[in-house]
Scaffold this motif. Structure first.
Motif, PDB file in Angstrom:
ATOM      1  N   ALA A 112       0.828  -1.207   0.000  1.00  0.00           N
ATOM      2  CA  ALA A 112       0.000   0.000   0.000  1.00  0.00           C
ATOM      3  C   ALA A 112       0.863   1.258   0.000  1.00  0.00           C
ATOM      4  O   ALA A 112       0.565   2.232  -0.711  1.00  0.00           O
ATOM      5  CB  ALA A 112      -0.915  -0.009   1.221  1.00  0.00           C
ATOM      6  N   MET A 113       1.938   1.252   0.777  1.00  0.00           N
ATOM      7  CA  MET A 113       2.837   2.410   0.802  1.00  0.00           C
ATOM      8  C   MET A 113       3.536   2.598  -0.535  1.00  0.00           C
ATOM      9  O   MET A 113       3.716   3.729  -1.006  1.00  0.00           O
ATOM     10  CB  MET A 113       3.858   2.256   1.936  1.00  0.00           C
ATOM     11  CG  MET A 113       3.273   2.525   3.306  1.00  0.00           C
ATOM     12  SD  MET A 113       4.499   2.574   4.638  1.00  0.00           S
ATOM     13  CE  MET A 113       4.748   0.825   4.920  1.00  0.00           C
ATOM     14  N   ALA A 114       3.924   1.501  -1.154  1.00  0.00           N
ATOM     15  CA  ALA A 114       4.576   1.589  -2.461  1.00  0.00           C
ATOM     16  C   ALA A 114       3.633   2.183  -3.499  1.00  0.00           C
ATOM     17  O   ALA A 114       4.032   3.001  -4.341  1.00  0.00           O
ATOM     18  CB  ALA A 114       5.047   0.206  -2.900  1.00  0.00           C
ATOM     19  N   ARG A 115       2.371   1.791  -3.445  1.00  0.00           N
ATOM     20  CA  ARG A 115       1.379   2.318  -4.394  1.00  0.00           C
ATOM     21  C   ARG A 115       1.224   3.826  -4.227  1.00  0.00           C
ATOM     22  O   ARG A 115       1.239   4.579  -5.214  1.00  0.00           O
ATOM     23  CB  ARG A 115       0.041   1.609  -4.177  1.00  0.00           C
ATOM     24  CG  ARG A 115      -1.045   2.015  -5.159  1.00  0.00           C
ATOM     25  CD  ARG A 115      -2.278   1.154  -4.960  1.00  0.00           C
ATOM     26  NE  ARG A 115      -3.315   1.465  -5.937  1.00  0.00           N
ATOM     27  CZ  ARG A 115      -4.439   0.767  -6.075  1.00  0.00           C
ATOM     28  NH1 ARG A 115      -4.654  -0.271  -5.295  1.00  0.00           N
ATOM     29  NH2 ARG A 115      -5.331   1.118  -6.995  1.00  0.00           N
ATOM     30  N   THR A 116       1.095   4.284  -2.978  1.00  0.00           N
ATOM     31  CA  THR A 116       0.968   5.714  -2.725  1.00  0.00           C
ATOM     32  C   THR A 116       2.247   6.448  -3.099  1.00  0.00           C
ATOM     33  O   THR A 116       2.200   7.544  -3.677  1.00  0.00           O
ATOM     34  CB  THR A 116       0.645   5.973  -1.243  1.00  0.00           C
ATOM     35  OG1 THR A 116      -0.539   5.254  -0.881  1.00  0.00           O
ATOM     36  CG2 THR A 116       0.425   7.443  -0.975  1.00  0.00           C
ATOM     37  N   ALA A 117       3.392   5.854  -2.773  1.00  0.00           N
ATOM     38  CA  ALA A 117       4.678   6.479  -3.096  1.00  0.00           C
ATOM     39  C   ALA A 117       4.830   6.703  -4.591  1.00  0.00           C
ATOM     40  O   ALA A 117       5.292   7.762  -5.034  1.00  0.00           O
ATOM     41  CB  ALA A 117       5.822   5.611  -2.568  1.00  0.00           C
ATOM     42  N   GLU A 118       4.429   5.726  -5.373  1.00  0.00           N
ATOM     43  CA  GLU A 118       4.526   5.869  -6.827  1.00  0.00           C
ATOM     44  C   GLU A 118       3.620   7.001  -7.313  1.00  0.00           C
ATOM     45  O   GLU A 118       4.010   7.793  -8.175  1.00  0.00           O
ATOM     46  CB  GLU A 118       4.148   4.536  -7.488  1.00  0.00           C
ATOM     47  CG  GLU A 118       4.658   4.373  -8.914  1.00  0.00           C
ATOM     48  CD  GLU A 118       3.788   5.096  -9.933  1.00  0.00           C
ATOM     49  OE1 GLU A 118       4.309   5.465 -11.008  1.00  0.00           O
ATOM     50  OE2 GLU A 118       2.586   5.292  -9.671  1.00  0.00           O
ATOM     51  N   VAL A 140       4.254  -7.096  -4.770  1.00  0.00           N
ATOM     52  CA  VAL A 140       4.029  -6.448  -6.070  1.00  0.00           C
ATOM     53  C   VAL A 140       2.541  -6.377  -6.382  1.00  0.00           C
ATOM     54  O   VAL A 140       2.022  -5.347  -6.836  1.00  0.00           O
ATOM     55  CB  VAL A 140       4.776  -7.198  -7.195  1.00  0.00           C
ATOM     56  CG1 VAL A 140       4.388  -6.647  -8.565  1.00  0.00           C
ATOM     57  CG2 VAL A 140       6.279  -7.091  -6.990  1.00  0.00           C
ATOM     58  N   LYS A 141       1.828  -7.463  -6.104  1.00  0.00           N
ATOM     59  CA  LYS A 141       0.390  -7.497  -6.360  1.00  0.00           C
ATOM     60  C   LYS A 141      -0.342  -6.482  -5.490  1.00  0.00           C
ATOM     61  O   LYS A 141      -1.212  -5.743  -5.969  1.00  0.00           O
ATOM     62  CB  LYS A 141      -0.160  -8.895  -6.092  1.00  0.00           C
ATOM     63  CG  LYS A 141      -1.648  -9.040  -6.378  1.00  0.00           C
ATOM     64  CD  LYS A 141      -2.120 -10.469  -6.132  1.00  0.00           C
ATOM     65  CE  LYS A 141      -3.612 -10.609  -6.412  1.00  0.00           C
ATOM     66  NZ  LYS A 141      -4.084 -12.001  -6.155  1.00  0.00           N
ATOM     67  N   GLY A 145       1.227  -3.139  -8.831  1.00  0.00           N
ATOM     68  CA  GLY A 145       2.278  -3.068  -9.831  1.00  0.00           C
ATOM     69  C   GLY A 145       3.260  -1.932  -9.640  1.00  0.00           C
ATOM     70  O   GLY A 145       4.236  -1.817 -10.388  1.00  0.00           O
ATOM     71  N   ALA A 146       3.045  -1.084  -8.612  1.00  0.00           N
ATOM     72  CA  ALA A 146       3.928   0.060  -8.398  1.00  0.00           C
ATOM     73  C   ALA A 146       5.378  -0.361  -8.163  1.00  0.00           C
ATOM     74  O   ALA A 146       6.314   0.344  -8.560  1.00  0.00           O
ATOM     75  CB  ALA A 146       3.437   0.888  -7.212  1.00  0.00           C
ATOM     76  N   PRO A 151      11.779   2.461  -7.625  1.00  0.00           N
ATOM     77  CA  PRO A 151      13.034   1.882  -7.139  1.00  0.00           C
ATOM     78  C   PRO A 151      12.976   1.515  -5.661  1.00  0.00           C
ATOM     79  O   PRO A 151      12.434   2.271  -4.851  1.00  0.00           O
ATOM     80  CB  PRO A 151      14.059   3.001  -7.375  1.00  0.00           C
ATOM     81  CG  PRO A 151      13.477   3.825  -8.469  1.00  0.00           C
ATOM     82  CD  PRO A 151      11.991   3.789  -8.234  1.00  0.00           C
ATOM     83  N   VAL A 152      13.515   0.349  -5.330  1.00  0.00           N
ATOM     84  CA  VAL A 152      13.639  -0.095  -3.936  1.00  0.00           C
ATOM     85  C   VAL A 152      15.118  -0.327  -3.656  1.00  0.00           C
ATOM     86  O   VAL A 152      15.795  -1.044  -4.394  1.00  0.00           O
ATOM     87  CB  VAL A 152      12.850  -1.392  -3.676  1.00  0.00           C
ATOM     88  CG1 VAL A 152      13.037  -1.845  -2.225  1.00  0.00           C
ATOM     89  CG2 VAL A 152      11.368  -1.194  -3.978  1.00  0.00           C
TER      90      VAL A 152
END
Length: 251
Positions: A112-118, A140-141, A145-146, A151-152
């Motif tokens: 969820a954080m990755a999605r918002t970050a993107e 990833v799911k 897909g973010a 980048p991580v």
């Protein structure tokens, strides 16, 4: 877990590492030894791959095939080097925005954080080699897909990553319900790294001591804190709001 998410067998794992496969974590049977196992451990140390000693039953739950006491969990993404990434951002004239995750282990929160970050134009997420979430297919799911584009950076420790960012001119902002300063009072118009801590213990004392600013999100209900992914979302959009108000470009 799908067969494409892991590799089993000592020789197969050695060959995968030598071929440059991104290994997220190596699971080894407790008290496993031998010459081939020593060769594998030497490679793991060289490439700084996290190792976890587990009971045989844990490995058997992943695969019933001849795993020889070793299963390598594959990363769904290619990790970036934080130093190289920061250098490329500054060289490209980008105003850097990084989110550092200290002890986050829940895949759903991470996704969820990755999605918002993107969505907010964050340039990178930073995690630690140990005691951190794995960037696997589930993450990833959950990220919609973010994580395939965002980048991580997986660094040796969060503290080392924060020290590097601080030395590189980033303002290090800790987000904690214990802070007395409201999050809207912070200045996020320069190079900034937001530090989010684990749901149960928050930001570690070592990392907290390195932070320049400590902010909190006001709470008005009876529950003492927000879910970490929600808190991260509030903070990321405050960075975006301030930068747009200042006429800055949000990448």
């Amino acid at each position: 877990m799908q067969p494409t998410d892991y590799i089993f067998g000592i020789r197969a794992i050695i060959e995968a590492i030598q071929a440059g496969k991104q290994i997220d974590k190596l699971l080894l049977k407790k008290e496993m030894g031998g010459e081939l196992a020593s060769e594998l451990l030497d490679l793991v140390k060289l490439y700084r791959i996290p190792v976890q000693r587990v009971p045989l039953e844990r490995l058997n739950r992943i695969t019933r095939k001849n795993h020889q006491g070793a299963v390598a969990l594959l990363s769904a993404v290619e990790y970036h080097n934080l130093g190289n990434l920061v250098m490329s951002l500054f060289d490209g004239g980008v105003l850097p925005f990084v989110v550092v995750l200290d002890g986050i282990t829940d895949v759903r929160n991470f996704g969820a954080m990755a999605r918002t970050a993107e969505c907010c134009g964050v340039n990178a997420l930073v995690i630690a080699e140990r005691g951190s979430v794995s960037v696997g297919a589930d993450a990833v799911k959950t990220s919609a897909g973010a994580l395939m584009t965002l980048p991580v950076c997986r660094e040796h420790t969060v503290a080392a990553a924060v020290r590097f960012l601080k030395d590189s001119g980033f303002a290090i902002v800790a987000v904690s319900e214990k802070a007395s300063m409201s999050y809207i009072a912070g200045d996020y118009t320069g190079p900034v790294a937001l530090v989010m801590g684990a749901e149960d213990v928050g930001i570690s004392p070592e990392v907290m001591a390195l932070c320049d600013t400590k902010v909190s999100i006001p709470m008005f209900g009876t529950i003492g804190s927000l879910n970490v992914s929600v808190a991260a979302g509030v903070m990321m959009y405050e960075v975006v709001r301030q930068r747009l108000a200042a006429g800055q470009q949000v990448d």
